[in-house]
Write a protein that holds these residues in place. Structure first.
Motif, PDB file in Angstrom:
ATOM      1  N   GLU A 213      10.317   9.652 101.617  1.00  0.00           N
ATOM      2  CA  GLU A 213      10.168  11.236 101.378  1.00  0.00           C
ATOM      3  C   GLU A 213       8.826  11.797 101.603  1.00  0.00           C
ATOM      4  OE1 GLU A 213      13.705  11.649  98.018  1.00  0.00           O
ATOM      5  OE2 GLU A 213      11.793  12.424  97.668  1.00  0.00           O
ATOM      6  N   ARG A 214       8.850  13.067 102.013  1.00  0.00           N
ATOM      7  CA  ARG A 214       7.768  13.759 102.305  1.00  0.00           C
ATOM      8  C   ARG A 214       7.026  13.952 100.949  1.00  0.00           C
ATOM      9  NH1 ARG A 214       7.978  18.801 106.291  1.00  0.00           N
ATOM     10  NH2 ARG A 214       8.903  17.054 107.355  1.00  0.00           N
ATOM     11  N   GLU A 215       5.750  13.787 100.825  1.00  0.00           N
ATOM     12  CA  GLU A 215       5.009  13.940  99.926  1.00  0.00           C
ATOM     13  C   GLU A 215       3.815  14.641  99.727  1.00  0.00           C
ATOM     14  OE1 GLU A 215       2.869  10.518  98.255  1.00  0.00           O
ATOM     15  OE2 GLU A 215       2.429   9.774 100.307  1.00  0.00           O
ATOM     16  N   ALA A 216       3.538  15.371  98.812  1.00  0.00           N
ATOM     17  CA  ALA A 216       2.108  16.375  98.859  1.00  0.00           C
ATOM     18  C   ALA A 216       0.994  15.668  98.725  1.00  0.00           C
ATOM     19  CB  ALA A 216       2.166  17.357  97.570  1.00  0.00           C
ATOM     20  N   VAL A 217       0.094  15.775  99.505  1.00  0.00           N
ATOM     21  CA  VAL A 217      -1.331  15.226  99.628  1.00  0.00           C
ATOM     22  C   VAL A 217      -2.187  16.132  99.138  1.00  0.00           C
ATOM     23  CG1 VAL A 217      -2.770  14.221 101.169  1.00  0.00           C
ATOM     24  CG2 VAL A 217      -0.561  13.833 101.669  1.00  0.00           C
ATOM     25  N   SER A 218      -2.155  17.151  99.609  1.00  0.00           N
ATOM     26  CA  SER A 218      -3.460  18.227  98.889  1.00  0.00           C
ATOM     27  C   SER A 218      -2.949  19.520  99.422  1.00  0.00           C
ATOM     28  CB  SER A 218      -4.743  17.808  99.888  1.00  0.00           C
ATOM     29  OG  SER A 218      -5.758  18.480  99.350  1.00  0.00           O
ATOM     30  N   CYS A 219      -3.791  20.605  98.619  1.00  0.00           N
ATOM     31  CA  CYS A 219      -3.677  21.829  98.796  1.00  0.00           C
ATOM     32  C   CYS A 219      -5.069  22.566  98.810  1.00  0.00           C
ATOM     33  CB  CYS A 219      -2.699  22.553  97.786  1.00  0.00           C
ATOM     34  SG  CYS A 219      -2.315  24.221  97.959  1.00  0.00           S
TER      35      CYS A 219
ATOM     36  N   ASP B  72      -3.110  11.706  93.363  1.00  0.00           N
ATOM     37  CA  ASP B  72      -3.921  10.638  93.017  1.00  0.00           C
ATOM     38  C   ASP B  72      -4.083   9.669  93.970  1.00  0.00           C
ATOM     39  OD1 ASP B  72      -2.246  10.632  89.546  1.00  0.00           O
ATOM     40  OD2 ASP B  72      -3.849  11.923  90.514  1.00  0.00           O
ATOM     41  N   SER B  73      -3.214   9.375  94.721  1.00  0.00           N
ATOM     42  CA  SER B  73      -3.489   8.239  95.850  1.00  0.00           C
ATOM     43  C   SER B  73      -4.465   8.726  96.777  1.00  0.00           C
ATOM     44  CB  SER B  73      -2.171   8.122  96.607  1.00  0.00           C
ATOM     45  OG  SER B  73      -1.724   9.337  97.122  1.00  0.00           O
ATOM     46  N   VAL B  74      -4.866   9.896  97.011  1.00  0.00           N
ATOM     47  CA  VAL B  74      -6.044  10.145  97.777  1.00  0.00           C
ATOM     48  C   VAL B  74      -7.070  10.599  97.231  1.00  0.00           C
ATOM     49  CG1 VAL B  74      -4.251  10.655  99.604  1.00  0.00           C
ATOM     50  CG2 VAL B  74      -5.117  12.485  98.457  1.00  0.00           C
ATOM     51  N   LYS B  75      -7.230  10.953  96.093  1.00  0.00           N
ATOM     52  CA  LYS B  75      -8.545  11.484  95.142  1.00  0.00           C
ATOM     53  C   LYS B  75      -9.603  10.543  95.771  1.00  0.00           C
ATOM     54  CE  LYS B  75      -6.624  13.904  91.155  1.00  0.00           C
ATOM     55  NZ  LYS B  75      -6.304  13.997  89.988  1.00  0.00           N
ATOM     56  N   ASP B  76     -10.737  11.093  95.832  1.00  0.00           N
ATOM     57  CA  ASP B  76     -12.020  10.610  96.060  1.00  0.00           C
ATOM     58  C   ASP B  76     -12.235  10.019  97.739  1.00  0.00           C
ATOM     59  OD1 ASP B  76     -11.930   9.456  92.688  1.00  0.00           O
ATOM     60  OD2 ASP B  76     -12.735  11.224  93.475  1.00  0.00           O
TER      61      ASP B  76
ATOM     62  N   ALA C  22      -9.719   5.244 104.940  1.00  0.00           N
ATOM     63  CA  ALA C  22      -8.486   5.219 105.044  1.00  0.00           C
ATOM     64  C   ALA C  22      -7.952   3.964 104.780  1.00  0.00           C
ATOM     65  CB  ALA C  22      -8.270   5.548 106.863  1.00  0.00           C
ATOM     66  N   LYS C  23      -6.847   3.893 104.462  1.00  0.00           N
ATOM     67  CA  LYS C  23      -5.951   2.521 103.919  1.00  0.00           C
ATOM     68  C   LYS C  23      -4.862   2.607 104.618  1.00  0.00           C
ATOM     69  CE  LYS C  23      -7.622   2.998  99.181  1.00  0.00           C
ATOM     70  NZ  LYS C  23      -7.043   2.969  97.620  1.00  0.00           N
ATOM     71  N   PRO C  24      -4.068   1.364 104.905  1.00  0.00           N
ATOM     72  CA  PRO C  24      -2.708   1.211 105.628  1.00  0.00           C
ATOM     73  C   PRO C  24      -1.578   1.856 105.150  1.00  0.00           C
ATOM     74  CG  PRO C  24      -3.864  -1.146 105.427  1.00  0.00           C
ATOM     75  CD  PRO C  24      -4.823   0.093 104.680  1.00  0.00           C
TER      76      PRO C  24
END
Length: 127
Positions: free
Chosen positions: A43-49, A61-65, A85-87
């Motif tokens: 599903e589409r997930e929010a990354v940032s705003c 949380d998965s992209v913080k920092d 970047a991660k796979p």
């Protein structure tokens, strides 16, 4: 109105990439801009705003920092800087505008709260 996300491509694990979001003929100033991603089969997930009113931001949380969101009023652009970047960051990335709100808030994770979307840009993280 259609936003345009660009800047995707192939990046190695640990690498960096900067995505851009623009809206020809439409002013992004005054509206919150969200970034979402959708991986195959997910599903589409929010990354940032990023807010317009006070510049406040939201990160999953998965992209913080690792990710940094920003916007440039003069250029009518928004950006998502991807570092380390991660796979699992592999996905189509979309930007979207919420024309009812200038500040990222309770709704940031809900795609239905955003009015205008752009075609996504594919980010592939692989060696």
């Amino acid at each position: 109105v259609q936003l345009q996300a660009s800047g995707g491509g192939l990046v190695q694990p640990g690498g960096s990439l900067r995505l851009s979001c623009t809206a020809p003929g439409f002013t992004l100033d005054g509206y919150a801009i969200g970034w979402f991603r959708q991986a195959p089969g997910k599903e589409r997930e929010a990354v940032s705003c990023v807010s317009s009113s006070d510049g406040s931001t939201y990160y999953a949380d998965s992209v913080k920092d690792r990710f940094t969101v920003s916007r440039d009023k003069a250029k009518n652009m928004a950006y998502l800087q991807i570092d380390i970047a991660k796979p699992e960051d592999t996905a189509i990335y979309f930007c979207a505008a919420n024309t009812m709100r200038s500040r990222c808030d309770w709704y940031v994770q809900r795609p239905s709260e955003y009015d205008y979307w752009g075609r996504g840009t594919l980010v592939t993280v692989s060696s």
